[in-house]
Design an enzyme around this catalytic site. Sequence first.
Site, mmCIF file in Angstrom:
data_model
loop_
_atom_site.group_PDB
_atom_site.id
_atom_site.type_symbol
_atom_site.label_atom_id
_atom_site.label_comp_id
_atom_site.label_asym_id
_atom_site.label_seq_id
_atom_site.Cartn_x
_atom_site.Cartn_y
_atom_site.Cartn_z
ATOM 1 N N GLN A 90 27.967 39.986 41.307
ATOM 2 C CA GLN A 90 28.463 40.554 40.050
ATOM 3 C C GLN A 90 27.417 40.645 38.929
ATOM 4 O OE1 GLN A 90 32.624 39.236 39.018
ATOM 5 N NE2 GLN A 90 32.458 38.110 40.928
ATOM 6 N N CYS A 222 30.258 35.560 31.934
ATOM 7 C CA CYS A 222 28.992 36.026 31.368
ATOM 8 C C CYS A 222 29.181 36.502 29.923
ATOM 9 C CB CYS A 222 28.362 37.125 32.204
ATOM 10 S SG CYS A 222 26.704 37.477 31.596
ATOM 11 N N CYS A 420 22.576 32.523 30.311
ATOM 12 C CA CYS A 420 22.797 33.943 30.042
ATOM 13 C C CYS A 420 21.443 34.637 29.969
ATOM 14 C CB CYS A 420 23.547 34.123 28.727
ATOM 15 S SG CYS A 420 23.668 35.866 28.293
HETATM 16 C C1 FAD Z 1 29.241 42.319 34.526
HETATM 17 C C2 FAD Z 1 28.971 40.889 34.897
HETATM 18 C C3 FAD Z 1 27.752 40.318 34.581
HETATM 19 C C4 FAD Z 1 27.479 38.996 34.911
HETATM 20 N N1 FAD Z 1 26.248 38.485 34.635
HETATM 21 C C5 FAD Z 1 25.946 37.218 34.999
HETATM 22 C C6 FAD Z 1 24.637 36.699 34.804
HETATM 23 O O1 FAD Z 1 23.733 37.385 34.329
HETATM 24 N N2 FAD Z 1 24.401 35.408 35.175
HETATM 25 C C7 FAD Z 1 25.367 34.620 35.731
HETATM 26 O O2 FAD Z 1 25.091 33.465 36.060
HETATM 27 N N3 FAD Z 1 26.625 35.095 35.923
HETATM 28 C C8 FAD Z 1 26.932 36.361 35.579
HETATM 29 N N4 FAD Z 1 28.195 36.861 35.816
HETATM 30 C C9 FAD Z 1 29.291 35.939 36.183
HETATM 31 C C10 FAD Z 1 29.356 35.546 37.656
HETATM 32 O O3 FAD Z 1 29.406 36.670 38.483
HETATM 33 C C11 FAD Z 1 30.606 34.687 37.840
HETATM 34 O O4 FAD Z 1 30.573 33.643 36.909
HETATM 35 C C12 FAD Z 1 30.702 34.110 39.243
HETATM 36 O O5 FAD Z 1 30.863 35.149 40.170
HETATM 37 C C13 FAD Z 1 31.864 33.124 39.303
HETATM 38 O O6 FAD Z 1 32.124 32.723 40.614
HETATM 39 P P1 FAD Z 1 33.632 32.353 41.055
HETATM 40 O O7 FAD Z 1 33.552 31.941 42.474
HETATM 41 O O8 FAD Z 1 34.223 31.439 40.071
HETATM 42 O O9 FAD Z 1 34.434 33.717 40.930
HETATM 43 P P2 FAD Z 1 34.190 35.072 41.704
HETATM 44 O O10 FAD Z 1 32.801 35.161 42.217
HETATM 45 O O11 FAD Z 1 34.667 36.153 40.796
HETATM 46 O O12 FAD Z 1 35.128 34.980 42.996
HETATM 47 C C14 FAD Z 1 36.516 34.776 42.934
HETATM 48 C C15 FAD Z 1 37.063 34.920 44.348
HETATM 49 O O13 FAD Z 1 38.384 34.410 44.421
HETATM 50 C C16 FAD Z 1 39.205 35.334 45.132
HETATM 51 N N5 FAD Z 1 40.591 35.109 44.681
HETATM 52 C C17 FAD Z 1 41.128 35.386 43.477
HETATM 53 N N6 FAD Z 1 42.412 34.985 43.452
HETATM 54 C C18 FAD Z 1 42.672 34.444 44.666
HETATM 55 C C19 FAD Z 1 43.824 33.871 45.261
HETATM 56 N N7 FAD Z 1 44.971 33.750 44.596
HETATM 57 N N8 FAD Z 1 43.729 33.438 46.544
HETATM 58 C C20 FAD Z 1 42.583 33.537 47.251
HETATM 59 N N9 FAD Z 1 41.460 34.078 46.725
HETATM 60 C C21 FAD Z 1 41.510 34.518 45.460
HETATM 61 C C22 FAD Z 1 38.600 36.686 44.809
HETATM 62 O O14 FAD Z 1 38.971 37.656 45.761
HETATM 63 C C23 FAD Z 1 37.109 36.343 44.872
HETATM 64 O O15 FAD Z 1 36.689 36.355 46.208
HETATM 65 C C24 FAD Z 1 28.478 38.213 35.550
HETATM 66 C C25 FAD Z 1 29.702 38.790 35.893
HETATM 67 C C26 FAD Z 1 29.944 40.123 35.585
HETATM 68 C C27 FAD Z 1 31.258 40.747 35.995
#
Ligand code: FAD
Length: 475
Positions: A90, A222, A420
Amino acid sequence: MSKLEQNIIETIQEGMSRRQALKFMALSPVAAGVLASSSASTEAKASDAKGKIVIVGGGAGAIMAMARLRRALSAPDITIIAPNEKHIYQPGQVFVAAGEYAPEDIIGSNLDLIPDDVKWIKDEVSTFDPDNNHVVTRSGEIVKYDFLVVATGLVYHYEAIEGLSIDMIGKNGISSVYLNDLEKGTAQGGEITWKWFNDVKAAAAKGKPRVICTQPATPIKCGGAPQKILYLANDFLKRDGLTADFTFATNGDKLFGVPDVNETLNKVVQPRYGNITNKFKHNLVAIDAEKKIATFETKKLTQGAYDEDLEEYEMIEETIRIPMEYDFIHIVPPMSAPDAVKNSPLAWQKGTAAGWLEVDQETLQHNRYPNVFGIGDVCGIPLGKTGGSARHHGPIMVANLIAQMEKKALTEKFDGYTVCPLKTQYGKIILAEFNYLGAAPSFPLAVGEERWIWWAFDLYMLKPMYWHLMMRGLM
Ligand SMILES: Cc1cc2nc3c(=O)[nH]c(=O)nc-3n(C[C@H](O)[C@H](O)[C@H](O)COP(=O)(O)OP(=O)(O)OC[C@H]3O[C@@H](n4cnc5c(N)ncnc54)[C@H](O)[C@@H]3O)c2cc1C
């Protein structure tokens, strides 16, 4: 600190030239792969702890947790519940928006990351029932666990903005870099915003378009991304000698929470463009896409009656709505934990973090259900919601979960680290790293300065490091 991180620090300290650095970074996918395979084969198993672990989610946090647990346990019994075969890098959505990556560059596959010895239920959890140690999937399957890791990330609420729906993004001058569908593994936001950059440029060639960039009232992933788009879009015009009237409308009361970064943004970055008006405490609540009017809510204080006892005037706060005309608007939607978490006993039931996963901000263990842990954006803790935070959650959460399995005290503590890479122009980034106590730079360089090396690091190195090291639990 990993070998690779140490290597980068030493190289920077030795004072490498741009040419050397770029060469070093171009080798990074290979270097990352070599490092990954060598450390994977040499690492000893740490714990013989037993128990069925269910991980919910298939993104950055879930995959890192799975990889680390698999390597740290001698006989891991792991089930992952996630609907998505595709996995989006992402952070790369911003580079797609800036025309630096192609859309397909940021799509990977969970089929390559989830090994056969991990049971994968390709579904979503619809109900968490921590009192009975089970979850229920959308298709009705009851999955029992001894230990649970919640890694569902967060969801967007474009529909909470009156007059807006997802299908309107990409039309009528509306864009949003965040837009993606994690279940389908599509990330439309980058591509739509790259077209939007070019549409703004075409309009700027004919006149001076009004461009609004927004930031909502909820926590967002982010937190710097709204400003990344503001500055990159501006610089994209500037490179062709064009300009526009930019407004940054944010619900916050300053540009950035870390004082050194805030100062650089106020004194260096925004004056360099000279065309940005900041509207603080402005929250986008409605949009009229046909007329191109965005409506913001803000608070206004008016003087009330004089209080004889207090010897001062009463101040009355009222919420007012302010309409603003625009030609182009970049919208960052309100965000929350997914309903399955929000409506479950696992969520904070009240307070500012209500609806987010109720974990301890240091141990990442659930406050009321000790066999439940959290990782990533879903956690209701004061800082985070970045991939960088999730990377720091990983080793701490896994060590504490194993301590819990072994019935030992939890000793590892998360310090609130988040990062960030604030893109202030093409080729320049302020690498804002901070934790619960304030600035927390990983590298011996002043926080708050724009540097080309961080741009090169982010553009060339972070993506291979994400796939080859972080997603394999090696960093
Ligand atoms: C535009 C943008 C820019 C960014 N820039 C940065 C950056 O520069 N640096 C940085 O460190 N971070 C950045 N990020 C943030 C980073 O991508 C997220 O913080 C990170 O992906 C979080 O990981 P996560 O596993 O918590 O969530 P995610 O990676 O979003 O994954 C969530 C997962 O849970 C699944 N899920 C959801 N609900 C359920 C459910 N009920 N049951 C089973 N599965 C479920 C989804 O399908 C997905 O697979 C950015 C994000 C975006 C969108």
